[in-house]
Design a protein around this motif. Sequence first.
Motif, PDB file in Angstrom:
ATOM      1  N   SER A   5       0.854  -1.183   0.000  1.00  0.00           N
ATOM      2  CA  SER A   5       0.000   0.000   0.000  1.00  0.00           C
ATOM      3  C   SER A   5       0.888   1.230   0.000  1.00  0.00           C
ATOM      4  CB  SER A   5      -0.912   0.005   1.227  1.00  0.00           C
ATOM      5  OG  SER A   5      -1.794   1.103   1.176  1.00  0.00           O
ATOM      6  N   VAL A   6       0.523   2.198  -0.827  1.00  0.00           N
ATOM      7  CA  VAL A   6       1.267   3.453  -0.927  1.00  0.00           C
ATOM      8  C   VAL A   6       0.315   4.581  -0.562  1.00  0.00           C
ATOM      9  CG1 VAL A   6       2.489   4.987  -2.515  1.00  0.00           C
ATOM     10  CG2 VAL A   6       2.807   2.522  -2.683  1.00  0.00           C
ATOM     11  N   ALA A   7       0.797   5.557   0.186  1.00  0.00           N
ATOM     12  CA  ALA A   7      -0.044   6.671   0.648  1.00  0.00           C
ATOM     13  C   ALA A   7      -0.350   7.620  -0.514  1.00  0.00           C
ATOM     14  CB  ALA A   7       0.627   7.403   1.794  1.00  0.00           C
ATOM     15  N   MET A   8      -1.295   7.203  -1.337  1.00  0.00           N
ATOM     16  CA  MET A   8      -1.742   8.011  -2.474  1.00  0.00           C
ATOM     17  C   MET A   8      -3.209   7.682  -2.736  1.00  0.00           C
ATOM     18  SD  MET A   8      -0.116   5.933  -5.720  1.00  0.00           S
ATOM     19  CE  MET A   8      -1.028   6.844  -6.926  1.00  0.00           C
ATOM     20  N   VAL A   9      -3.903   8.536  -3.453  1.00  0.00           N
ATOM     21  CA  VAL A   9      -5.290   8.268  -3.800  1.00  0.00           C
ATOM     22  C   VAL A   9      -5.311   7.123  -4.814  1.00  0.00           C
ATOM     23  CG1 VAL A   9      -7.416   9.224  -4.758  1.00  0.00           C
ATOM     24  CG2 VAL A   9      -5.930  10.671  -3.358  1.00  0.00           C
ATOM     25  N   ASP A  10      -6.089   6.091  -4.495  1.00  0.00           N
ATOM     26  CA  ASP A  10      -6.115   4.896  -5.342  1.00  0.00           C
ATOM     27  C   ASP A  10      -7.292   4.918  -6.327  1.00  0.00           C
ATOM     28  OD1 ASP A  10      -8.424   4.076  -3.939  1.00  0.00           O
ATOM     29  OD2 ASP A  10      -7.290   2.763  -2.602  1.00  0.00           O
ATOM     30  N   ARG A  11      -7.473   3.833  -7.028  1.00  0.00           N
ATOM     31  CA  ARG A  11      -8.523   3.751  -8.055  1.00  0.00           C
ATOM     32  C   ARG A  11      -9.931   3.763  -7.466  1.00  0.00           C
ATOM     33  NH1 ARG A  11      -4.689  -0.152 -10.875  1.00  0.00           N
ATOM     34  NH2 ARG A  11      -3.844   1.154 -12.522  1.00  0.00           N
ATOM     35  N   GLU A  12     -10.058   3.513  -6.161  1.00  0.00           N
ATOM     36  CA  GLU A  12     -11.360   3.571  -5.494  1.00  0.00           C
ATOM     37  C   GLU A  12     -11.559   4.916  -4.799  1.00  0.00           C
ATOM     38  OE1 GLU A  12     -11.504   0.087  -3.001  1.00  0.00           O
ATOM     39  OE2 GLU A  12     -11.959  -1.213  -4.706  1.00  0.00           O
ATOM     40  N   ASN A  13     -10.664   5.869  -5.120  1.00  0.00           N
ATOM     41  CA  ASN A  13     -10.736   7.230  -4.588  1.00  0.00           C
ATOM     42  C   ASN A  13     -10.539   7.272  -3.066  1.00  0.00           C
ATOM     43  OD1 ASN A  13     -10.797   9.847  -5.578  1.00  0.00           O
ATOM     44  ND2 ASN A  13     -12.905  10.146  -4.908  1.00  0.00           N
TER      45      ASN A  13
ATOM     46  N   ASN B 279      -5.652  19.526  -4.727  1.00  0.00           N
ATOM     47  CA  ASN B 279      -5.631  20.011  -6.122  1.00  0.00           C
ATOM     48  C   ASN B 279      -6.972  19.819  -6.825  1.00  0.00           C
ATOM     49  OD1 ASN B 279      -2.908  20.780  -5.928  1.00  0.00           O
ATOM     50  ND2 ASN B 279      -2.227  18.717  -6.494  1.00  0.00           N
ATOM     51  N   GLY B 280      -8.056  20.098  -6.097  1.00  0.00           N
ATOM     52  CA  GLY B 280      -9.392  20.014  -6.682  1.00  0.00           C
ATOM     53  C   GLY B 280      -9.964  18.612  -6.779  1.00  0.00           C
ATOM     54  N   VAL B 281      -9.248  17.616  -6.288  1.00  0.00           N
ATOM     55  CA  VAL B 281      -9.723  16.228  -6.323  1.00  0.00           C
ATOM     56  C   VAL B 281     -10.175  15.818  -4.926  1.00  0.00           C
ATOM     57  CG1 VAL B 281      -9.078  13.833  -6.779  1.00  0.00           C
ATOM     58  CG2 VAL B 281      -8.149  15.663  -8.209  1.00  0.00           C
ATOM     59  N   SER B 282     -11.425  15.376  -4.808  1.00  0.00           N
ATOM     60  CA  SER B 282     -11.953  14.904  -3.531  1.00  0.00           C
ATOM     61  C   SER B 282     -11.689  13.408  -3.388  1.00  0.00           C
ATOM     62  CB  SER B 282     -13.458  15.167  -3.454  1.00  0.00           C
ATOM     63  OG  SER B 282     -13.701  16.548  -3.463  1.00  0.00           O
ATOM     64  N   PHE B 283     -11.408  12.990  -2.156  1.00  0.00           N
ATOM     65  CA  PHE B 283     -11.165  11.574  -1.875  1.00  0.00           C
ATOM     66  C   PHE B 283     -11.461  11.301  -0.412  1.00  0.00           C
ATOM     67  CE2 PHE B 283      -7.236  13.898  -1.278  1.00  0.00           C
ATOM     68  CZ  PHE B 283      -6.739  13.434  -0.070  1.00  0.00           C
ATOM     69  N   THR B 284     -11.517  10.036  -0.058  1.00  0.00           N
ATOM     70  CA  THR B 284     -11.707   9.614   1.328  1.00  0.00           C
ATOM     71  C   THR B 284     -10.357   9.217   1.894  1.00  0.00           C
ATOM     72  OG1 THR B 284     -13.929   8.803   0.836  1.00  0.00           O
ATOM     73  CG2 THR B 284     -12.889   7.986   2.846  1.00  0.00           C
ATOM     74  N   GLU B 285      -9.963   9.850   2.991  1.00  0.00           N
ATOM     75  CA  GLU B 285      -8.708   9.475   3.655  1.00  0.00           C
ATOM     76  C   GLU B 285      -9.038   8.585   4.839  1.00  0.00           C
ATOM     77  OE1 GLU B 285      -4.485  11.074   5.319  1.00  0.00           O
ATOM     78  OE2 GLU B 285      -5.605  12.198   3.826  1.00  0.00           O
ATOM     79  N   ILE B 286      -8.382   7.420   4.869  1.00  0.00           N
ATOM     80  CA  ILE B 286      -8.594   6.464   5.957  1.00  0.00           C
ATOM     81  C   ILE B 286      -7.582   6.759   7.056  1.00  0.00           C
ATOM     82  CG2 ILE B 286      -8.565   4.016   6.564  1.00  0.00           C
ATOM     83  CD1 ILE B 286      -9.419   3.489   3.614  1.00  0.00           C
ATOM     84  N   ASP B 287      -8.108   7.053   8.240  1.00  0.00           N
ATOM     85  CA  ASP B 287      -7.279   7.440   9.381  1.00  0.00           C
ATOM     86  C   ASP B 287      -6.980   6.277  10.323  1.00  0.00           C
ATOM     87  OD1 ASP B 287      -7.297  10.261   8.669  1.00  0.00           O
ATOM     88  OD2 ASP B 287      -9.394  10.243   9.284  1.00  0.00           O
ATOM     89  N   GLU B 288      -7.830   5.254  10.292  1.00  0.00           N
ATOM     90  CA  GLU B 288      -7.611   4.069  11.120  1.00  0.00           C
ATOM     91  C   GLU B 288      -8.279   2.888  10.430  1.00  0.00           C
ATOM     92  OE1 GLU B 288      -8.293   2.365  15.651  1.00  0.00           O
ATOM     93  OE2 GLU B 288      -8.986   4.382  15.163  1.00  0.00           O
ATOM     94  N   LEU B 289      -7.572   1.745  10.423  1.00  0.00           N
ATOM     95  CA  LEU B 289      -8.136   0.554   9.793  1.00  0.00           C
ATOM     96  C   LEU B 289      -7.569  -0.703  10.411  1.00  0.00           C
ATOM     97  CD1 LEU B 289      -6.557  -0.408   6.406  1.00  0.00           C
ATOM     98  CD2 LEU B 289      -5.545   1.371   7.790  1.00  0.00           C
TER      99      LEU B 289
END
Length: 192
Positions: free
Chosen positions: A43-51, A152-162
């Motif tokens: 896993s890399v800390a970037m926005v993935d294909r599932e946003n 940069n104008g792109v919305s995504f969900t950031e997971i803080d705990e999993l």
Amino acid sequence: MKALLAGLEEEIINRNISEEDISKVISSIPPLINRRIIMGYASVAMVDRENQKISITALREAVKRFMSDDRYRVISIFHSDAIIGRVLPKWTDPKSGKVSKTEVDDVGWKEVVELRNDIELADKVWEEILKGNLRSFSVAGTSKEKHNDHNNGVSFTEIDELDLLEVTICSVPVNPMSMFQVLWEGKEKVFV
């Protein structure tokens, strides 16, 4: 095997053995060299294909829990229930003595994986890895805390705990940077 490895590591530390000498010792023990080892980012800390993006902080805590019990550090194929390997805390290259570690760094979760060599399915997966058809990891987990963010104008969900449930080998990862490479093919190459 676990006791053998623990004893070997203790001797290395106690005797302050060089990487060259480590390599000589490891190369002389068949169970340590007849292994299939791969390494890369699960896993890399970037926005993935599932946003979605898993933060480094969340990865550190989740990986710590995932790695805490070796019974659950399994590797599957295509998110199936077929277990074909395990995540190793670390691995030492028998030729060079270089140690590769499973860890979360500033990029993401880098892991060292050993694939089984005692079942037909793992043999087939290994063959596809060596052909270059399988070179990616994917993780499955349950998010416990998350928030919406944007960059940069792109919305995504950031997971803080999993909670991490599994790591799998696949052909197309959700996280495009979750790729691995072969570190060790074992003493004898089974596939050409």
